[in-house]
Design a protein around this motif. Structure first.
Motif, PDB file in Angstrom:
ATOM      1  N   LEU A 122       0.807  -1.217   0.000  1.00 25.41           N
ATOM      2  CA  LEU A 122       0.000   0.000   0.000  1.00 25.41           C
ATOM      3  C   LEU A 122       0.845   1.274   0.000  1.00 25.41           C
ATOM      4  N   LEU A 123       2.035   1.213   0.569  1.00 27.38           N
ATOM      5  CA  LEU A 123       2.878   2.406   0.652  1.00 27.38           C
ATOM      6  C   LEU A 123       3.369   2.841  -0.726  1.00 27.38           C
ATOM      7  N   GLU A 124       3.634   4.138  -0.830  1.00 26.88           N
ATOM      8  CA  GLU A 124       4.186   4.682  -2.069  1.00 26.88           C
ATOM      9  C   GLU A 124       5.484   3.982  -2.410  1.00 26.88           C
ATOM     10  N   GLY A 125       5.816   4.025  -3.658  1.00 27.21           N
ATOM     11  CA  GLY A 125       7.060   3.435  -4.107  1.00 27.21           C
ATOM     12  C   GLY A 125       6.848   2.766  -5.435  1.00 27.21           C
ATOM     13  N   GLU A 126       7.766   2.983  -6.326  1.00 26.91           N
ATOM     14  CA  GLU A 126       7.636   2.435  -7.670  1.00 26.91           C
ATOM     15  C   GLU A 126       7.791   0.924  -7.671  1.00 26.91           C
ATOM     16  N   ARG A 127       8.740   0.421  -6.884  1.00 25.94           N
ATOM     17  CA  ARG A 127       8.994  -1.025  -6.857  1.00 25.94           C
ATOM     18  C   ARG A 127       8.277  -1.653  -5.674  1.00 25.94           C
ATOM     19  N   LYS A 128       7.554  -2.724  -5.927  1.00 19.54           N
ATOM     20  CA  LYS A 128       6.808  -3.417  -4.885  1.00 19.54           C
ATOM     21  C   LYS A 128       7.393  -4.796  -4.605  1.00 19.54           C
ATOM     22  N   SER A 129       8.693  -4.948  -4.857  1.00 19.95           N
ATOM     23  CA  SER A 129       9.353  -6.199  -4.500  1.00 19.95           C
ATOM     24  C   SER A 129       9.786  -6.113  -3.030  1.00 19.95           C
ATOM     25  N   ILE A 130      10.235  -7.209  -2.494  1.00 19.93           N
ATOM     26  CA  ILE A 130      10.479  -7.313  -1.060  1.00 19.93           C
ATOM     27  C   ILE A 130      11.564  -6.358  -0.553  1.00 19.93           C
TER      28      ILE A 130
END
Length: 121
Positions: free
Chosen positions: A41-49
């Motif tokens: 849910l948090l901002e950020g372009e990459r949603k990898s671990i």
């Protein structure tokens, strides 16, 4: 979603995640599942671990431990996703009783450069 926005939803989100994950294994696993959802849910372009772990901790020294928790949750834990999907369907049915269909498509992502999967010349 910014950390401030996430903080405002904390009580409601904790209640929702509790209803989704209660009884699905050890408390550590459920806590890691909560963190994983919050990381998504948090901002950020990459949603990898790795980048999600960095956004979830305040102290950079805790990033590796968070990464390991998330990794274990995603790849090593034996939990029943069917049960989570069943609970989610019941929740949606209660909240949106008149809906006939809900399609979630998480396969789309913006293409960048010439190295992204599916980008042709």
């Amino acid at each position: 979603m910014t950390p401030r926005q996430l903080k405002r939803l904390e009580g409601e989100l904790e209640s929702f995640l509790g209803s989704m994950f209660t009884g699905l294994g050890r408390v550590e696993r459920r806590r890691a599942m909560d963190w994983y959802v919050k990381g998504l849910l948090l901002e950020g372009e990459r949603k990898s671990i790795d980048p999600m772990a960095g956004r979830l901790v305040e102290d950079a020294g805790e990033q590796e431990a968070m990464r390991q928790r998330l990794q274990q949750c995603v790849s090593g834990s034996a939990w029943a996703d069917e049960e989570v999907m069943r609970r989610l369907a019941l929740e949606l049915e209660a909240e949106l009783p008149d809906i006939e269909a809900l399609v979630l498509d998480d396969t789309g992502f913006p293409k960048k450069g010439k190295h992204s999967v599916g980008v042709a010349r």
